[in-house]
Write an enzyme that holds these catalytic residues in place. Sequence first.
Site, PDB file in Angstrom:
ATOM      1  N   TYR A 163      18.639  21.258  51.746  1.00 35.47           N
ATOM      2  CA  TYR A 163      19.512  20.292  51.050  1.00 35.47           C
ATOM      3  C   TYR A 163      19.810  20.704  49.541  1.00 35.47           C
ATOM      4  O   TYR A 163      21.189  20.475  49.418  1.00 35.47           O
ATOM      5  CB  TYR A 163      19.059  18.875  51.061  1.00 35.47           C
ATOM      6  CG  TYR A 163      19.105  18.267  52.522  1.00 35.47           C
ATOM      7  CD1 TYR A 163      20.188  17.573  52.776  1.00 35.47           C
ATOM      8  CD2 TYR A 163      18.266  18.590  53.414  1.00 35.47           C
ATOM      9  CE1 TYR A 163      20.537  16.915  53.982  1.00 35.47           C
ATOM     10  CE2 TYR A 163      18.573  18.046  54.897  1.00 35.47           C
ATOM     11  CZ  TYR A 163      19.874  17.279  55.082  1.00 35.47           C
ATOM     12  OH  TYR A 163      19.934  16.636  56.250  1.00 35.47           O
ATOM     13  N   GLU A 185      15.591  12.534  59.427  1.00 33.07           N
ATOM     14  CA  GLU A 185      15.182  13.963  60.120  1.00 33.07           C
ATOM     15  C   GLU A 185      13.592  13.909  60.075  1.00 33.07           C
ATOM     16  O   GLU A 185      13.108  14.579  61.092  1.00 33.07           O
ATOM     17  CB  GLU A 185      15.971  15.121  59.532  1.00 33.07           C
ATOM     18  CG  GLU A 185      17.468  15.077  59.945  1.00 33.07           C
ATOM     19  CD  GLU A 185      18.504  15.767  58.819  1.00 33.07           C
ATOM     20  OE1 GLU A 185      17.827  16.647  58.313  1.00 33.07           O
ATOM     21  OE2 GLU A 185      19.646  15.490  58.939  1.00 33.07           O
ATOM     22  N   GLY A 188      31.152  21.910  81.062  1.00 40.83           N
ATOM     23  CA  GLY A 188      30.895  20.411  80.612  1.00 40.83           C
ATOM     24  C   GLY A 188      30.035  19.592  81.582  1.00 40.83           C
ATOM     25  O   GLY A 188      29.399  18.448  81.547  1.00 40.83           O
ATOM     26  N   PRO A 190      31.305  21.703  66.952  1.00 37.07           N
ATOM     27  CA  PRO A 190      31.580  20.701  65.795  1.00 37.07           C
ATOM     28  C   PRO A 190      32.550  19.237  66.208  1.00 37.07           C
ATOM     29  O   PRO A 190      33.289  19.565  67.061  1.00 37.07           O
ATOM     30  CB  PRO A 190      32.171  21.009  64.707  1.00 37.07           C
ATOM     31  CG  PRO A 190      31.820  22.559  64.682  1.00 37.07           C
ATOM     32  CD  PRO A 190      31.671  22.775  66.118  1.00 37.07           C
TER      33      PRO A 190
HETATM   34  C1  HEM Z   1      24.393  15.544  52.773  1.00 30.57           C
HETATM   35  C2  HEM Z   1      24.389  16.639  53.089  1.00 30.57           C
HETATM   36  C3  HEM Z   1      24.763  16.868  54.783  1.00 30.57           C
HETATM   37  C4  HEM Z   1      25.909  16.280  55.473  1.00 30.57           C
HETATM   38  C5  HEM Z   1      26.878  15.234  55.155  1.00 30.57           C
HETATM   39  C6  HEM Z   1      26.120  17.225  56.489  1.00 30.57           C
HETATM   40  C7  HEM Z   1      26.815  16.864  57.604  1.00 30.57           C
HETATM   41  C8  HEM Z   1      27.209  17.325  58.473  1.00 30.57           C
HETATM   42  C9  HEM Z   1      28.265  17.327  59.907  1.00 30.57           C
HETATM   43  C10 HEM Z   1      29.191  16.136  59.699  1.00 30.57           C
HETATM   44  C11 HEM Z   1      28.199  17.948  60.495  1.00 30.57           C
HETATM   45  C12 HEM Z   1      28.909  18.004  61.906  1.00 30.57           C
HETATM   46  C13 HEM Z   1      28.334  17.192  63.169  1.00 30.57           C
HETATM   47  C14 HEM Z   1      28.898  17.274  64.496  1.00 30.57           C
HETATM   48  O1  HEM Z   1      29.360  18.240  64.643  1.00 30.57           O
HETATM   49  O2  HEM Z   1      28.823  16.400  64.887  1.00 30.57           O
HETATM   50  C15 HEM Z   1      26.980  18.854  60.445  1.00 30.57           C
HETATM   51  C16 HEM Z   1      26.459  19.921  60.973  1.00 30.57           C
HETATM   52  C17 HEM Z   1      25.754  20.802  60.787  1.00 30.57           C
HETATM   53  N1  HEM Z   1      24.862  20.750  59.529  1.00 30.57           N
HETATM   54 FE1  HEM Z   1      24.996  19.480  58.146  1.00 30.57          FE
HETATM   55  N2  HEM Z   1      25.225  18.325  56.370  1.00 30.57           N
HETATM   56  C18 HEM Z   1      24.529  18.101  55.378  1.00 30.57           C
HETATM   57  C19 HEM Z   1      23.575  19.058  55.054  1.00 30.57           C
HETATM   58  C20 HEM Z   1      23.199  20.253  55.749  1.00 30.57           C
HETATM   59  C21 HEM Z   1      22.172  21.034  55.372  1.00 30.57           C
HETATM   60  C22 HEM Z   1      21.404  20.915  54.062  1.00 30.57           C
HETATM   61  C23 HEM Z   1      22.307  21.896  56.146  1.00 30.57           C
HETATM   62  C24 HEM Z   1      21.482  23.313  56.147  1.00 30.57           C
HETATM   63  C25 HEM Z   1      21.583  24.361  55.619  1.00 30.57           C
HETATM   64  C26 HEM Z   1      23.065  21.578  57.308  1.00 30.57           C
HETATM   65  C27 HEM Z   1      23.392  22.404  58.423  1.00 30.57           C
HETATM   66  C28 HEM Z   1      23.994  22.014  59.584  1.00 30.57           C
HETATM   67  C29 HEM Z   1      24.637  22.779  60.475  1.00 30.57           C
HETATM   68  C30 HEM Z   1      23.784  24.163  61.028  1.00 30.57           C
HETATM   69  C31 HEM Z   1      25.386  22.104  61.464  1.00 30.57           C
HETATM   70  C32 HEM Z   1      26.055  22.483  62.562  1.00 30.57           C
HETATM   71  C33 HEM Z   1      27.070  23.628  62.191  1.00 30.57           C
HETATM   72  C34 HEM Z   1      27.752  24.052  63.461  1.00 30.57           C
HETATM   73  O3  HEM Z   1      28.020  23.699  64.573  1.00 30.57           O
HETATM   74  O4  HEM Z   1      27.947  25.477  63.423  1.00 30.57           O
HETATM   75  N3  HEM Z   1      23.695  20.460  56.830  1.00 30.57           N
HETATM   76  N4  HEM Z   1      26.400  18.622  59.284  1.00 30.57           N
END
Ligand code: HEM
Length: 395
Positions: free
Chosen positions: A95, A138, A270, A390
């Site tokens: 984070y 989490e 799907g 996504p």
């Molecule tokens: C407040 C902080 C964060 C917010 C608001 C956030 C938000 C999101 C959102 C909206 C998605 C897409 C969800 C979906 O597709 O339904 C996502 C996916 C993801 N997030 Fe976060 N996230 C945060 C922090 C983090 C952190 C710290 C990491 C790690 C480095 C991370 C790694 C990922 C990964 C790997 C995905 C999936 C990416 C993909 O599909 O390639 N996120 N996050």
Amino acid sequence: MLTSEQTAIIKATVPILETGGEALTTHFYKIMLGEHAEVRPLFNQAHQASGAQPRALANSVLMYARHIDNLGALGALPAQIINKHVALQVQPEHYPIVGSCLLRAIREVLGAEVATDAVIDAWAAAYGQLADILIGAEAKVYDQLAAAPGGWRGARPFRVARKVAESAEITSFYLEPADDQAVVAYQPGQYLGLRLVIDGQEVRRNYSLSQVANGRDYRISVKREPHGLVSNYLHDSVNEGATLDVFPPAGEFTLSSGTGPVVLISGGVGITPTIAMAEAALAGGGRDVVFIHYARNSGVHAFGATIDGWVRRYPRLRAYVAYEQGALRNGAWPTALGRPAMDQLKAWVPTQPEADAYVLGPKPFMGFVRRSLVALGLADDRVHHEFFGPTEALA
Ligand code: HEM
Ligand SMILES: Cc1cc2nc3c(=O)[nH]c(=O)nc-3n(C[C@H](O)[C@H](O)[C@H](O)COP(=O)(O)OP(=O)(O)OC[C@H]3O[C@@H](n4cnc5c(N)ncnc54)[C@H](O)[C@@H]3O)c2cc1C
């Protein structure tokens, strides 16, 4: 806790995020993935290239800014994010990396005149608040998964016990834990995370569980994507006896516990979660199930024989399969030809408002089917869909 001045600053940023949010998150990913090799394996490069992941993040930041003084209004968004994070094993130590890159991107994209110290301070506080919420939620899920019977934390080695071709492009992998102990139960519709090392690079992907939980093994069914890194590697190089690192199941696209009919509509690959949902609903015995599947042709139609067997065994199941290319033959799939059409759905789908529908396929497919089901009388909040990538808006 944000001060009232900080809350006001965040709200004032909304118009900027509405127009420039995606440029901001694209720049953010460029900084983070360029400078922090430790988080690179978590992110799918194809989702960066298509812009889908920066769009998903921009949308969530915008929603958060809009509802900064009433986070309850975020609805299903936090659960969606938490499940994606858990299935790819996002950890608390990630984070601060995201936070510092996001603040840097805000400064660099908006410029010093807009991104004043007060604006940066407000966003640092807002990010910290959201990060705390996500980290806490989490941690709870990780703890529950570790404490449940057959559960575990992080990666667990599984051996590929069987590899079965389901169609010309979909292959199932039956995964048994290398320690031969029990495996944690899951809801039909949930997915696993896989961690692989391909050509020296660590990569992670999610795959839906394509059978109901049995406590002993898992089955995933993978479509070979043209030029896809992991799917081709699994098809070509991961054989029976191989070991794969698996993260525990997650996901919120799951079968509800109602009593009305269950309507499952899939296109192509799907089908993987919908087949597990059908199996669970039929085994439960209390609900009518309508299973509808669209495939390009007979060669790529997976699980046809399984569904055929279920139709004979379960009187409460009605199944329809449509091919884009092919011909109708008596007593064999397909039931119809073509892509989804309103008159077809009207004839096949029970339209009472207590029906629960689950839709998974390409984005335009899901958009059309979702709109049609609601127009036919299904309740808007009972028509569920999921992306194999996504989350995006369905126009
Ligand atoms: C407040 C902080 C964060 C917010 C608001 C956030 C938000 C999101 C959102 C909206 C998605 C897409 C969800 C979906 O597709 O339904 C996502 C996916 C993801 N997030 Fe976060 N996230 C945060 C922090 C983090 C952190 C710290 C990491 C790690 C480095 C991370 C790694 C990922 C990964 C790997 C995905 C999936 C990416 C993909 O599909 O390639 N996120 N996050
Ligand atoms: C919740 C969830 C459940 C899923 N369930 C399943 C399932 O049950 N079965 C299944 O088969 N899949 C499922 N998926 C999809 C799966 O996770 C992978 O995304 C899929 O297997 C493709 O991965 P890949 O590595 O083979 O392809 P990738 O390498 O990710 O490539 C995907 C496509 O993008 C293109 N591409 C890649 N990199 C670039 C680039 N830099 N520029 C332009 N184009 C590029 C590739 O050519 C390819 O066509 C699921 C995904 C999610 C999120």
